[in-house]
Design an enzyme around this catalytic site. Structure first.
Site, PDB file in Angstrom:
ATOM      1  N   GLU A 239       0.905  -1.309  -0.043  1.00  0.00           N
ATOM      2  CA  GLU A 239      -0.084   0.026  -0.025  1.00  0.00           C
ATOM      3  C   GLU A 239       0.654   1.195   0.164  1.00  0.00           C
ATOM      4  O   GLU A 239       0.784   2.193  -0.843  1.00  0.00           O
ATOM      5  CB  GLU A 239      -0.899  -0.141   1.171  1.00  0.00           C
ATOM      6  CG  GLU A 239      -1.695  -1.038   1.197  1.00  0.00           C
ATOM      7  CD  GLU A 239      -1.409  -2.198   2.122  1.00  0.00           C
ATOM      8  OE1 GLU A 239      -0.251  -2.765   1.987  1.00  0.00           O
ATOM      9  OE2 GLU A 239      -2.116  -3.138   2.661  1.00  0.00           O
TER      10      GLU A 239
ATOM     11  N   ARG B  71      27.708 -13.175   2.660  1.00  0.00           N
ATOM     12  CA  ARG B  71      28.750 -12.370   2.003  1.00  0.00           C
ATOM     13  C   ARG B  71      28.308 -11.962   0.706  1.00  0.00           C
ATOM     14  O   ARG B  71      28.276 -12.815  -0.253  1.00  0.00           O
ATOM     15  CB  ARG B  71      30.124 -13.151   2.217  1.00  0.00           C
ATOM     16  CG  ARG B  71      30.594 -13.248   3.414  1.00  0.00           C
ATOM     17  CD  ARG B  71      31.897 -13.996   3.340  1.00  0.00           C
ATOM     18  NE  ARG B  71      32.026 -15.226   2.755  1.00  0.00           N
ATOM     19  CZ  ARG B  71      31.679 -16.335   3.158  1.00  0.00           C
ATOM     20  NH1 ARG B  71      31.198 -16.389   4.578  1.00  0.00           N
ATOM     21  NH2 ARG B  71      31.751 -17.431   2.599  1.00  0.00           N
TER      22      ARG B  71
HETATM   23  C1  AOF Z   1      -0.165  -5.091   4.309  1.00  0.00           C
HETATM   24  N1  AOF Z   1       0.857  -5.022   2.989  1.00  0.00           N
HETATM   25  O1  AOF Z   1       2.230  -5.709   1.452  1.00  0.00           O
HETATM   26  C2  AOF Z   1       2.034  -6.802   3.411  1.00  0.00           C
HETATM   27  C3  AOF Z   1       1.263  -7.375   4.741  1.00  0.00           C
HETATM   28  O2  AOF Z   1       6.907  -6.904   9.790  1.00  0.00           O
HETATM   29  P1  AOF Z   1       5.935  -6.099   8.802  1.00  0.00           P
HETATM   30  O3  AOF Z   1       5.700  -4.788   9.108  1.00  0.00           O
HETATM   31  O4  AOF Z   1       6.571  -6.239   7.316  1.00  0.00           O
HETATM   32  O5  AOF Z   1       4.464  -6.928   8.591  1.00  0.00           O
HETATM   33  C4  AOF Z   1       4.281  -8.070   8.245  1.00  0.00           C
HETATM   34  C5  AOF Z   1       2.930  -8.661   8.120  1.00  0.00           C
HETATM   35  O6  AOF Z   1       1.851  -7.858   7.557  1.00  0.00           O
HETATM   36  C6  AOF Z   1       2.867  -9.828   7.679  1.00  0.00           C
HETATM   37  O7  AOF Z   1       2.733 -10.963   8.467  1.00  0.00           O
HETATM   38  C7  AOF Z   1       1.172  -9.791   7.103  1.00  0.00           C
HETATM   39  O8  AOF Z   1       0.117 -10.164   8.043  1.00  0.00           O
HETATM   40  C8  AOF Z   1       0.997  -8.372   6.705  1.00  0.00           C
HETATM   41  N2  AOF Z   1       1.516  -8.191   5.463  1.00  0.00           N
HETATM   42  N3  AOF Z   1       0.295  -6.289   4.756  1.00  0.00           N
HETATM   43  O9  AOF Z   1      -0.998  -4.542   4.529  1.00  0.00           O
HETATM   44  C9  AOF Z   1       1.591  -5.505   2.643  1.00  0.00           C
HETATM   45  N4  AOF Z   1       3.212  -7.755   3.300  1.00  0.00           N
HETATM   46 ZN    ZN Z   2       0.880  -3.200   5.842  1.00  0.00          ZN
END
Ligand code: AOF
Ligand code: ZN
Length: 356
Positions: A61, A218
């Site tokens: 987003e 590495r």
């Molecule tokens: C979203 N948009 O593109 C993704 C989401 O550790 P963080 O901050 O990267 O959060 C990871 C969690 O966020 C992941 O386990 C899943 O629940 C959500 N991923 N959410 O709104 C994204 N990749």
């Molecule tokens: Zn998110």
């Protein structure tokens, strides 16, 4: 059952969701799901696109919002089309629900619900603040994209990547045990790059004794990004054989499990916050993870060399007949499924969706 196009969604949103799914599939598998997003103007024009490039990088987003802004578009009153419910937590990055609110978004159409408890629920604050949310648009496709990631959540274990470097005839050493090097410089540098994406890298005691690896990430310059938390993946050894006091793998960020139980190790690592594990072998460890059905993706480096009677890459899979053989399929997430690296080839694979 969720319908593919829920009532109230527009043709432009349907098309944008298909594009968002395409973008999502470019992301890197691992600790986080694959997520893509497209920002639409009220008239359906595309203002920005983005996808999540892997744990620690911006979510889809904010990436789409940044893309729109970079093109001079004002995100106020726009519709965000995203393949996963916007998150509502601060993990490695901030909450996407807040990013959408701060941008003045007017509407969100998302595909699948986030099944990760701590992150889920972004639709609620959005709706409370007057942002219209529609869920379920092409939900099944989004779910399929992240099937293995979802399984890891349910099993409370890290996502497991298996890396193997082998000869054309599936061997990891010649019959005298010599194995340095089967693949060339480019393949080995690529292996180090993959290492840097994981929270932890694991080998068996046999590999420690045979190769005395450092297991730091590495790049080709020879500069270590490890060892230690924050500066590289944890280095993990499992098995019963003692690890020598002067083994190169020791030091800060080193973990030792005196067990051959894959499930136990995965549970322990998950408890320590490891969400993405790279298994680097040797053959017995690789086979144990494969047999346990917990390998979520494979990077296989294949060198065009024949080693004959040397050690096989996966010696003990318990496959008695072809019908029981685990099938894998090429996976284009994170880049092409088949890549030439100097004289070698890298295959990126995921478990076949038609597996028994
Ligand atoms: C979203 N948009 O593109 C993704 C989401 O550790 P963080 O901050 O990267 O959060 C990871 C969690 O966020 C992941 O386990 C899943 O629940 C959500 N991923 N959410 O709104 C994204 N990749
Ligand atoms: Zn998110």
């Amino acid at each position: 059952m969720t319908t593919t196009t829920p009532p109230g969604t527009t043709t432009a949103e349907g098309a944008a969701m298909l594009r968002a799914l395409e973008l999502a599939a470019r992301g890197v598998r691992g600790a986080n799901p694959l997520v893509g997003a497209v920002l639409l103007a009220p008239d359906g024009a595309v203002l920005g696109e983005g996808y999540h490039r892997g744990a620690g990088t911006p979510h889809a987003e904010p990436a789409a919002l940044a893309d729109a802004r970079a093109h001079g578009h004002d995100p106020r009153g726009t519709t965000l089309v995203v393949t996963l419910e916007p998150c509502n937590h601060t993990g490695r990055t901030g909450p996407c629900s807040e990013a959408v609110l701060a941008a003045g978004g007017g509407r969100v159409a998302y595909a699948a619900d986030d099944v990760n408890g701590p992150a889920a629920g972004g639709a609620q604050p959005l709706e409370a603040a007057g942002v219209q949310c529609v869920r379920g648009l092409h939900a099944e496709r989004s779910r399929r994209l992240n099937e293995r990631w979802t399984r890891c959540l349910a099993e409370q274990r890290p996502f497991v990547t298996l890396k193997s470097a082998q000869s054309l005839d599936g061997r990891v050493a010649a019959s005298d045990g010599s194995s340095r090097w089967i693949t060339g410089d480019d393949a080995r540098a690529d292996g180090h790059r993959i290492r840097a994406l994981a929270d932890a890298v694991l080998v068996g005691t046999g590999t420690v004794l045979a190769d005395d690896p450092r297991l730091t990430a590495r790049p080709r310059s020879g500069e270590d990004t490890g060892p230690g938390p924050g500066s590289g993946p944890l280095r993990v050894v499992m098995g019963h054989t003692p690890v020598p006091a002067d083994a190169a793998i020791r030091g800060e960020g080193f973990l030792r499990f005196i067990t051959r139980d894959v499930t136990e190790v995965l549970g322990e690592l998950h408890g320590r916050g490891v969400r993405h594990l790279l298994v680097e072998g040797g053959p017995r460890i690789a086979s144990a993870f494969l047999r346990a059905g917990v390998v979520d993706e494979v990077f296989s480096y294949v060198a065009p060399v024949l080693l004959g009677d040397g050690a096989p890459a996966f010696p003990d899979l318990g496959v008695g007949t072809l019908a029981d053989a685990p099938r894998w399929e090429l996976d284009d997430a994170g880049g092409p499924a088949v890549v030439r690296l100097g004289p070698d080839v890298r295959l990126h694979l995921r478990p076949s969706s038609t597996a028994p």
